[in-house]
Scaffold this motif. Structure first.
Motif, mmCIF file in Angstrom:
data_model
loop_
_atom_site.group_PDB
_atom_site.id
_atom_site.type_symbol
_atom_site.label_atom_id
_atom_site.label_comp_id
_atom_site.label_asym_id
_atom_site.label_seq_id
_atom_site.Cartn_x
_atom_site.Cartn_y
_atom_site.Cartn_z
ATOM 1 N N VAL A 113 3.712 2.840 2.414
ATOM 2 C CA VAL A 113 2.806 2.610 3.730
ATOM 3 C C VAL A 113 3.289 1.098 4.297
ATOM 4 O O VAL A 113 3.420 1.151 5.494
ATOM 5 C CB VAL A 113 1.273 2.738 3.343
ATOM 6 N N GLU B 128 4.201 7.799 -1.305
ATOM 7 C CA GLU B 128 5.137 7.293 -0.427
ATOM 8 C C GLU B 128 4.480 5.787 -0.137
ATOM 9 O O GLU B 128 3.358 5.360 0.279
ATOM 10 C CB GLU B 128 5.295 8.170 0.899
ATOM 11 N N ASP C 289 -2.915 11.628 7.788
ATOM 12 C CA ASP C 289 -3.054 10.352 6.941
ATOM 13 C C ASP C 289 -4.175 10.580 5.638
ATOM 14 O O ASP C 289 -4.158 9.877 4.949
ATOM 15 C CB ASP C 289 -3.659 9.343 7.952
ATOM 16 N N TRP D 198 0.811 -1.129 -0.174
ATOM 17 C CA TRP D 198 -0.008 0.004 -0.036
ATOM 18 C C TRP D 198 0.840 1.318 0.067
ATOM 19 O O TRP D 198 2.029 1.234 0.601
ATOM 20 C CB TRP D 198 -0.758 0.105 1.163
ATOM 21 N N TYR D 199 0.412 2.012 -0.786
ATOM 22 C CA TYR D 199 1.207 3.497 -0.873
ATOM 23 C C TYR D 199 0.121 4.631 -0.719
ATOM 24 O O TYR D 199 -0.985 4.467 -0.954
ATOM 25 C CB TYR D 199 2.077 3.519 -2.273
ATOM 26 N N ARG D 200 0.743 5.869 -0.433
ATOM 27 C CA ARG D 200 -0.428 6.957 -0.408
ATOM 28 C C ARG D 200 0.053 8.053 -1.073
ATOM 29 O O ARG D 200 1.427 8.366 -1.052
ATOM 30 C CB ARG D 200 -0.907 7.212 1.047
ATOM 31 N N TYR E 265 6.421 -1.961 7.565
ATOM 32 C CA TYR E 265 5.713 -0.757 7.459
ATOM 33 C C TYR E 265 6.579 0.495 7.610
ATOM 34 O O TYR E 265 7.466 0.642 8.244
ATOM 35 C CB TYR E 265 4.853 -0.765 9.078
ATOM 36 N N TYR F 29 -4.943 6.509 -1.423
ATOM 37 C CA TYR F 29 -4.193 5.202 -1.181
ATOM 38 C C TYR F 29 -4.350 4.215 -2.228
ATOM 39 O O TYR F 29 -5.518 3.999 -2.801
ATOM 40 C CB TYR F 29 -4.927 4.590 0.098
ATOM 41 N N MET G 186 -6.870 0.407 9.103
ATOM 42 C CA MET G 186 -6.405 1.788 9.548
ATOM 43 C C MET G 186 -6.873 2.231 10.864
ATOM 44 O O MET G 186 -8.083 2.504 10.815
ATOM 45 C CB MET G 186 -6.339 2.798 8.388
ATOM 46 N N VAL H 152 3.143 4.795 10.334
ATOM 47 C CA VAL H 152 1.982 4.137 10.464
ATOM 48 C C VAL H 152 2.106 2.846 11.833
ATOM 49 O O VAL H 152 1.110 2.193 11.776
ATOM 50 C CB VAL H 152 1.261 3.556 9.026
#
Length: 113
Positions: free
Chosen positions: A48, A46, A89, A36-38, A59, A93, A82, A63
């Motif tokens: 996650v 970036e 945050d 997972w990235y955001r 991680y 995502y 989450m 987070v």
């Protein structure tokens, strides 16, 4: 053709929780590391979290202790639980399959203070 479809985003108050899902297709899901990235407005995408086929997780520091990545290989789905969400945050995502170039459309997470 690799397809990644994220869902589960939304608007939540600080301290709240959301569970993101990503359904994958077009490749052998069970043998690939999923991540997972955001991307927040005006910022670069970036990392996650990531989860290997063997169950190893990594991680981002920001987070740790709040987010949990998991997968269901029978459903070709990776999740991101989450908790204790913070306004910082807030981002779109995305899930990603390691060694592929494809990205999904992402799911918007907005955390209000």
């Amino acid at each position: 053709q690799v397809q990644l479809v994220e869902s589960g985003g939304g608007l939540v108050q600080a301290g709240g929780s959301l569970r993101l899902s990503c359904i994958a297709s077009g490749f052998i899901f069970s043998v690939h590391t999923m991540g997972w990235y955001r991307q927040a407005p005006g910022k670069q995408r970036e990392f996650v979290a990531r989860l290997t086929p063997g169950g190893t997780t990594n991680y981002a520091e920001f987070v740790k202790g709040r987010f949990t990545i998991s997968r269901d290989n029978a459903k070709n789905t990776v999740y991101l639980q989450m908790n204790s969400l913070k306004p910082e945050d807030t981002a779109v995502y995305y899930c990603h399959a390691e060694h592929f170039y494809d990205w999904g459309q992402g799911t918007q997470v907005t955390v209000s203070s």
